[in-house]
Design an enzyme around this catalytic site. Sequence first.
Site, PDB file in Angstrom:
ATOM      1  NE  ARG A  89      32.412 -22.267  53.147  1.00 48.16           N
ATOM      2  CZ  ARG A  89      33.242 -21.710  54.046  1.00 48.16           C
ATOM      3  NH1 ARG A  89      34.278 -22.385  54.508  1.00 48.16           N
ATOM      4  NH2 ARG A  89      33.010 -20.484  54.487  1.00 48.16           N
ATOM      5  CD  GLU A 124      30.993 -28.243  57.118  1.00 47.55           C
ATOM      6  OE1 GLU A 124      30.989 -27.116  57.641  1.00 47.55           O
ATOM      7  OE2 GLU A 124      31.778 -28.593  56.234  1.00 47.55           O
ATOM      8  CG  HIS A 175      33.944 -25.906  58.829  1.00 41.89           C
ATOM      9  ND1 HIS A 175      32.989 -25.681  57.876  1.00 41.89           N
ATOM     10  CD2 HIS A 175      34.884 -24.933  58.640  1.00 41.89           C
ATOM     11  CE1 HIS A 175      33.317 -24.624  57.139  1.00 41.89           C
ATOM     12  NE2 HIS A 175      34.465 -24.156  57.591  1.00 41.89           N
TER      13      HIS A 175
HETATM   14  C1  GLV Z   1      35.490 -20.724  57.531  1.00 39.71           C
HETATM   15  O1  GLV Z   1      35.281 -21.735  56.907  1.00 39.71           O
HETATM   16  C2  GLV Z   1      35.486 -19.439  56.950  1.00 39.71           C
HETATM   17  O2  GLV Z   1      35.095 -19.287  55.773  1.00 39.71           O
HETATM   18  O3  GLV Z   1      35.871 -18.487  57.645  1.00 39.71           O
END
Ligand code: GLV
Length: 330
Positions: free
Chosen positions: A240, A269, A288
């Site tokens: 994250r 983000e 991401h």
């Molecule tokens: C993506 O970042 C997830 O947590 O599935």
Amino acid sequence: MDKPKVFVTRLIPEGGLELIRRACEVEVWPGELPPPRQVLLDRVRGLDGLLCLLTDRVDAELLDAAGPQLKVVSNMAVGYDNVDVAAATARGIPVGNTPGVLTETTADMAFALLMAAARRIVEGADYVRAGKWHTWSPTLLLGYDVHGATLGLVGLGRIGRAVARRAAGFEMRILYFDPYCDAGQAPFVDLVPCCSLDDLLAEADFVSLHVPLTAETYHLIGAEALAKMKPTAVLVNTSRGPVVDSDALYEALKEGRIAYAALDVTDPEPLPADHKLLTLPNCLVVPHIASASHATRTRMAIMAAENLLAGLRGERLPNCVNPEVYAARP
Ligand code: GLV
């Protein structure tokens, strides 16, 4: 009997949506961007179930806006830092997530970023596209070897272990730091435990982050941690964004205190195109997409749908992050 009412906060792969459509009266948010907060607050009113994404903040205000009939929140992600789980638990609402199905796909991406950073793949591709490739050069775009290097895994959960298995194939020396987990859970790969994060940072050529975002991991990699890393080290983040302090990372990369960062996740983000990190040649950012393979996103959608439907039927969610809600029930 009326079908349960559910809201799905974005168009998800059809495999999951189809399961929901069969059993529910469903509204799917059609936008490419997440529903704005006020829209979400309006749409949840009177719902039986909510299927949301990591871009949707699910907190006490939202749960109260939904009303006491809300039976389940299903997050289509393994991470659930966007959900105030304590607030859901306090209201007796189970929260689902999608662990396991995205482990290997995410580990593939962590390793792809690691290799792209080490071997300067994106800089090389940009160089060719810019018409700068005039000859073979003995000193052009020199990078770092992956094979035989030392990898430091911060977090040895499912994804960290899957990265370790890939690294073993490259004959890397693999260190890990995880106060909650031990190497017994990473069969057939030799792993060296580190007593502290500092020890790992000082030794690793590649540092890859695999921790959830919690109060404990927020800015885990800040100025102090970055100062412990080798000047030749590469940082990879597929966890994250806020686990890394972006300002401190910018300074460390700009001043050459670490060699490179390859990030699937950022803070903020999305990262705006004019963000200072994007001015650096030694920072690679992708949007991401670590779990973004066709097959995995379909599996995630199905798993999120199965959590949602179980919750609507009053059954235990197959993957529930707050099983204590069941203990609290009479
Ligand atoms: C993506 O970042 C997830 O947590 O599935």
